[in-house]
Design an enzyme around this catalytic site. Structure first.
Site, PDB file in Angstrom:
ATOM      1  N   GLY A 143      58.926  46.045  39.511  1.00  0.00           N
ATOM      2  CA  GLY A 143      57.773  46.692  39.422  1.00  0.00           C
ATOM      3  C   GLY A 143      58.005  47.688  40.454  1.00  0.00           C
ATOM      4  O   GLY A 143      56.429  47.656  41.375  1.00  0.00           O
ATOM      5  N   TYR A 183      42.847  40.961  32.407  1.00  0.00           N
ATOM      6  CA  TYR A 183      43.404  41.204  33.874  1.00  0.00           C
ATOM      7  C   TYR A 183      43.269  39.368  34.678  1.00  0.00           C
ATOM      8  O   TYR A 183      44.146  38.904  35.370  1.00  0.00           O
ATOM      9  CB  TYR A 183      42.827  42.400  34.328  1.00  0.00           C
ATOM     10  CG  TYR A 183      43.558  42.341  35.557  1.00  0.00           C
ATOM     11  CD1 TYR A 183      44.862  42.695  35.720  1.00  0.00           C
ATOM     12  CD2 TYR A 183      43.058  42.153  37.125  1.00  0.00           C
ATOM     13  CE1 TYR A 183      46.004  42.701  36.680  1.00  0.00           C
ATOM     14  CE2 TYR A 183      43.751  42.529  38.355  1.00  0.00           C
ATOM     15  CZ  TYR A 183      45.297  42.793  38.436  1.00  0.00           C
ATOM     16  OH  TYR A 183      45.944  43.086  39.000  1.00  0.00           O
TER      17      TYR A 183
END
Length: 252
Positions: free
Chosen positions: A16, A159
């Site tokens: 990422g 999350y």
């Protein structure tokens, strides 16, 4: 520039890496003289820009567009890394995603997507990185967690669960590979000024700043500095730890 015993350039892998924290981390390693391999989900323009930046600084680069939870894609990426560099010194698992919402109304796909990227992706990259690090009996793995793992906000159950898992797997893997000379740590950022955090900052900026002991939000470079610290060979006595970089918000 950091060198290994054969005076070769060290190699870092960052997931990422095209924007935000990941890009700052990649730039930090480039600045320290590393060759880099990075992956990204979709932004080809930013990927090409990062490749050009690295090459202009003298770094060799391997880059792939992939889903970090796709095992075959991950295996192919590491084959390229082994062919190009033949070694790996540092892995930074930065890729992550959010699908915030109240659990009572959350779709299973939102659970699956977050866990696939944040947990399964991290596990796959750790597994393949360890294979490349074992022959040299050294290496450093740094996983990106979040303060949400221990101080969660409403609407972030998926999350928070994923980042709690990242911290648990960090400790477990540190135990598993410690005697092989491989260190495994995590960095848990607080509120960092990135595109991902934009909506949160916009809606709750005043309230958040009141909780910050530092009285300012963090920058991606703050996290990159922490990652570099954990990656440095001289910090060989640090493993299985989670370094919180949050401006004191968890105390505020």
């Amino acid at each position: 520039m950091e060198r290994n015993e054969n005076n070769a350039r060290p190699v870092a892998v960052i997931t990422g890496a095209t924007r935000g924290i990941g890009r700052s981390i990649a730039q930090a390693f480039i600045g320290q003289g590393y060759d880099i391999a990075f992956c990204y989900r979709s932004n080809d323009v930013e990927a090409l820009s990062l490749m050009a930046e690295a090459e202009s600084a003298g770094s060799r680069v391997v880059a792939s567009r992939l889903d970090v939870s796709d095992e075959s894609a991950v295996l192919g990426f590491f084959e390229k890394i082994e062919q190009q560099f033949g070694r790996l010194d540092v892995l930074v698992n930065n890729a992550g995603q959010t699908r915030d919402g109240l659990l009572v109304s959350m779709e299973k796909k939102d659970m699956d997507d977050v866990l696939a990227t944040n947990v399964v992706g991290t596990l796959l990259f750790c597994r393949e990185a360890v294979k490349l690090m074992l022959p040299a009996r050294c290496g450093s793995i740094i996983n990106l967690s979040s303060i949400t793992a221990t101080k969660a906000n409403k609407g972030q159950t998926n999350y928070a669960a994923s980042k709690g898992a990242v911290e648990a797997l960090t400790r477990a893997l540190a135990v598993e590979v410690g005697k092989k000379g491989i260190r495994v740590n995590a960095v848990a950022p607080g509120v960092i000024k990135t595109e991902m955090a934009g909506e949160l900052l916009g809606n709750f900026e005043k309230q958040l700043k009141q909780r910050l002991l530092a009285r300012t939000f963090g920058e991606p470079n703050d996290i990159a500095a922490a990652v570099l610290f954990l990656a440095r060979p001289e910090n060989h006595y640090i493993t299985g730890q989670v370094l919180t970089v949050d401006g004191g918000i968890t105390l505020g």
